[in-house]
Scaffold this motif. Sequence first.
Motif, PDB file in Angstrom:
ATOM      1  N   LEU A 256      15.003 -73.991 -69.830  1.00  0.00           N
ATOM      2  CA  LEU A 256      15.574 -74.182 -68.491  1.00  0.00           C
ATOM      3  C   LEU A 256      14.550 -73.822 -67.420  1.00  0.00           C
ATOM      4  CD1 LEU A 256      17.746 -74.603 -66.362  1.00  0.00           C
ATOM      5  CD2 LEU A 256      18.672 -72.383 -66.913  1.00  0.00           C
ATOM      6  N   ILE A 257      13.855 -72.680 -67.663  1.00  0.00           N
ATOM      7  CA  ILE A 257      12.884 -72.248 -66.652  1.00  0.00           C
ATOM      8  C   ILE A 257      11.761 -73.274 -66.525  1.00  0.00           C
ATOM      9  CG2 ILE A 257      11.228 -70.454 -66.072  1.00  0.00           C
ATOM     10  CD1 ILE A 257      13.054 -68.497 -67.455  1.00  0.00           C
TER      11      ILE A 257
ATOM     12  N   ILE B  69       3.161 -72.864 -71.649  1.00  0.00           N
ATOM     13  CA  ILE B  69       2.709 -71.575 -71.124  1.00  0.00           C
ATOM     14  C   ILE B  69       3.783 -70.521 -71.367  1.00  0.00           C
ATOM     15  CG2 ILE B  69       2.104 -70.315 -69.035  1.00  0.00           C
ATOM     16  CD1 ILE B  69       0.963 -72.908 -67.942  1.00  0.00           C
ATOM     17  N   LEU B  70       5.039 -70.877 -71.082  1.00  0.00           N
ATOM     18  CA  LEU B  70       6.116 -69.901 -71.266  1.00  0.00           C
ATOM     19  C   LEU B  70       6.215 -69.471 -72.720  1.00  0.00           C
ATOM     20  CD1 LEU B  70       9.031 -71.182 -69.042  1.00  0.00           C
ATOM     21  CD2 LEU B  70       7.626 -69.174 -68.725  1.00  0.00           C
ATOM     22  N   ILE B  71       6.051 -70.426 -73.616  1.00  0.00           N
ATOM     23  CA  ILE B  71       6.182 -70.099 -75.034  1.00  0.00           C
ATOM     24  C   ILE B  71       5.006 -69.257 -75.504  1.00  0.00           C
ATOM     25  CG2 ILE B  71       6.094 -71.111 -77.347  1.00  0.00           C
ATOM     26  CD1 ILE B  71       8.723 -71.575 -76.214  1.00  0.00           C
ATOM     27  N   ASN B  72       3.804 -69.621 -75.069  1.00  0.00           N
ATOM     28  CA  ASN B  72       2.609 -69.015 -75.645  1.00  0.00           C
ATOM     29  C   ASN B  72       2.120 -67.785 -74.902  1.00  0.00           C
ATOM     30  OD1 ASN B  72       1.765 -70.854 -77.917  1.00  0.00           O
ATOM     31  ND2 ASN B  72       2.062 -72.304 -76.256  1.00  0.00           N
TER      32      ASN B  72
ATOM     33  N   THR C 124      10.556 -62.968 -72.126  1.00  0.00           N
ATOM     34  CA  THR C 124      10.065 -63.169 -73.487  1.00  0.00           C
ATOM     35  C   THR C 124       9.877 -64.662 -73.729  1.00  0.00           C
ATOM     36  OG1 THR C 124      12.159 -63.575 -74.568  1.00  0.00           O
ATOM     37  CG2 THR C 124      11.593 -61.291 -74.157  1.00  0.00           C
ATOM     38  N   ASN C 125       9.314 -64.963 -74.886  1.00  0.00           N
ATOM     39  CA  ASN C 125       9.126 -66.375 -75.183  1.00  0.00           C
ATOM     40  C   ASN C 125      10.426 -67.038 -75.629  1.00  0.00           C
ATOM     41  OD1 ASN C 125       9.422 -65.374 -77.700  1.00  0.00           O
ATOM     42  ND2 ASN C 125       7.402 -65.985 -78.454  1.00  0.00           N
TER      43      ASN C 125
ATOM     44  N   ILE D  99       6.135 -80.648 -67.269  1.00  0.00           N
ATOM     45  CA  ILE D  99       7.190 -79.917 -67.982  1.00  0.00           C
ATOM     46  C   ILE D  99       6.626 -79.328 -69.269  1.00  0.00           C
ATOM     47  CG2 ILE D  99       9.384 -80.164 -69.187  1.00  0.00           C
ATOM     48  CD1 ILE D  99      10.144 -82.305 -67.194  1.00  0.00           C
ATOM     49  N   LEU D 100       5.866 -80.137 -69.997  1.00  0.00           N
ATOM     50  CA  LEU D 100       5.346 -79.669 -71.280  1.00  0.00           C
ATOM     51  C   LEU D 100       4.314 -78.561 -71.085  1.00  0.00           C
ATOM     52  CD1 LEU D 100       5.078 -83.085 -73.090  1.00  0.00           C
ATOM     53  CD2 LEU D 100       6.666 -81.245 -73.565  1.00  0.00           C
TER      54      LEU D 100
END
Lengths: 405, 519
Positions: free
Chosen positions: A273-274, A150-153, A179-180, A144-145
């Motif tokens: 959520l994603i 990855i999604l954030i960065n 987007t992030n 999860i982390l």
Amino acid sequence: MSSTPDTPQGGFRLSMLLNDTRYRSYTFQFIALVAIIAAMAFIGGNLVRNLAAAGLNISYDFLGQQSGYDINQRPIEYTSQSTHGRAALVGLLNTLIVAFLACVTATIIGVVAGVLRLSPNWLVRKIMSFYVEIFRNVPVLIWILIIFSILINATPAPRAFKGADPQASMWLWDSVAVTNRGVFMPSPVWNEGSMMVIGVFLASIVGIFMFRRYAKAQLFNHGRLISTFWPSFGLFFVPAILAQIVLGNPIGLEYPELKGFNFKGGFTIRGSLIALWLALAVYTGAFIAENVRAGILAISKGQTEAAAALGLRPKRIMSLVVLPQALRVIIPPLISQYLNITKNSSLAIAVGYMDLTGTLGGITLLQTGRAIEAVLLLMLFYLVISLSISFLMNIYNNSMTLKER
Amino acid sequence: MSDTNAQSVAFVRNSEIPASPPPLGETGPVKWMRENLFSGWVNSVMTVIAFLLIARFIMGVFPWFWNGVWDASSIKDCRNIMADAGTAGSACFAVLVDRWDHLLFGFKYPATEYWRPTLAFVLLVVCAMPALFAMYLPRKLLIATALYPFVAYWLIWGGSLWVPVVILGLLAVTAAIYLFIEGLSVSLRQAVAGIVGALSGIGLGYLLYLGAQELWFISGNVSAGEGIVSTVAGFVFMIAAIFTYAFFIPMGIFVGYAIYNSYEDGGLVTIVTTLFSLYALMVYGLGPISAAINSVVPIELEAVASRDMGGYMLCMILGTVCVSLSIPLGVVLALGRQSNMPLIKGVCVVFIEFIRGVPLITLLFVANVMLAYFFPPESSIDLILRVIIMITAFSAAYIAEVIRGGLAALPKGQYEAADSLGLNYTQATRLIILPQALKISIPGIVNVAVGLFKDTTLVSVISMFDIVGMIRGPIQQSTDWISIYWEVYLFAAAVFFVVCYSISQYSQWLERQLQTGHR
């Protein structure tokens, strides 16, 4: 040789409570009851004294008080003026949403991976076992982390979409922005006449079912094989689209637009959520893949060979002979995987997705300080969800099991 | 024969044609590839796609990995080095070098003492061997396995060596007491049983009397609250109090009598006396004796508090302790669930289903915020112990379900055969049922153990600093390594993968070893 009589002679003696199998179980249960009551006394007494020492009491009044915090992903109306009870409800819905999404996706991934693990292709087989082993042997929290990071960065910030020559661009004809801060998508707008389109759509689904029944009846009664896939496919889309065009586009779309530094309008799925959804789906998919593989392998080879001897083609052998039997083996472990997904969705708290644990067990607990009440309620919610899922799935399972005489 | 044929029939060859090599397409790697990679057009397409995927993956990951920087003091430093070398965007493994100790031991464990957990880990692997490969190693080596918990406790938590040694010594004394009472003549044992029975009867009666008072107190306190729930709860406690008031004297007399009554075969009186002496020795003997020996021969390691444990070490501690504790508990729960006594069965069912119905996180919340309310105010049970209690309860419920499956899979004939041999419940369970049921349950138990070990990372949610907690807290939020994620998470994933994968491989091997041809 003298035989011992079944019933001891003489009346009741106290030692029979210990040595006579007829009474011994009552003795044990009585002792167990006393032990339980003693535990109750110990725990309850400590609880009452500790609460009194801390000046607390047990009260669920906080559920009616104003929560004062915001929830960024809310399926129902909710503001910071709403109550803690409503926040818990939003959390519950969020839990169910992510659990449902992850269950569906994990099933798809798991079935595909499980079937591919048995593929004749060596390379595909190896890739799939690599996938299964890698994901099964690493904690889901780490997945999860990783996916959240990855999604954030790796995704652009909303402001990267700004300007005449933006660094990032939206997908699918300027309708979806990744987007992030989340994925921004168009949301439907229900104008006049939308109900007509929906009605046509529902009618066409009914039509598909009726057509399939007709085709089945034709096959069983007259031996005529009617292809069902393409007609169903057409029935599914064509009438609804036609109605939409004829009525002049009653169902519109509201596109997300960049306003200031963020997107407004449309429909947002948060990155948290994603991340949670994908991680749970991919992680549990690995387990489901193993279950599917085991289920298919459990079908004896004779079944496949008999079907082949009857002249069925490989695809039909799979769909008509192997899979229906394998399903019986697969479904019980699948149920427990669904339960696992639901329970693991509580890890949402690690990425800030406001599920039940994040609202009731997180912010509400911290704000009100009602630890015991909140945690008990939290466990009760999860217990109810788990028990109802296993209840429903057991009904389904019972309908699937072999009816033997 | 061939000679005669060769002479009589001219066209028959009299020598064998040398075997020609198989066609190129039917041998070696070509054949293998044809069969396994290109056996049809669907397969060929899949091979090409899979190959492209792998190639892409390697092309992406390999330079990232190969050009990784191993020596830098911060992420900025790292990026500068990479920019100079023209390999921007590669891995920055320097964080692993820089924070190696933190990842493994947490940030509070004294740096000079890192050898202790390391040694404990090495010893864990060594001492687990006799148990894991019991069929190849002499049984006597199991002594090392039995001693390991004491050694590991001393190494990790430190303090005086004499504490674990004295515990061992007191256990030996207890065993001696057990053997002594069992060896007593019947008349002597009758005397012992009389004394022990009277004492424990009176003691239990008094305890129950206190319990009844407590229940009465709770009942009054609870029913003072508002709402139907507190009224009902108060009523329940009142019933319990009345029940206990009614029964504390008969209960004490009965238990005392039961202990006295067992003097002939010795079972109950021996067990009760042994437990009593164990309790007394541990409570009143352990502290003074170990302190006394320590003052004469001081052998001490620096004591480390439980809250200073962290990093991967914390995961290992939680994993090993909880798995080892939960297997016996799980066996008891499974047997209880199979029992035909409704009350005991009910308790086990409710416990198992409750635990299995809630996520581990909520149980950790219980450990974090709730469990302290359940213990006397003056006792301070530290967080790690509370977490161990909850995780053990959690995995015991799952293991109980696995073992129940094993028990259910045993043919009924096994139970009946045990009965017909005249074995009682304990003997039948110990000698016939459990060995077979546990053997069937091995894969399931290992699955639960692996799952549990992975779930130890969840303690990071209640702000304990295990390896994930270390990454999310002190590492990602430090100025040096702010928001670094790939390298650290991949490291954490790798250490878990190594352990979990080895365990599951071991279990598959063990399953093959224990295969006796039938179930």
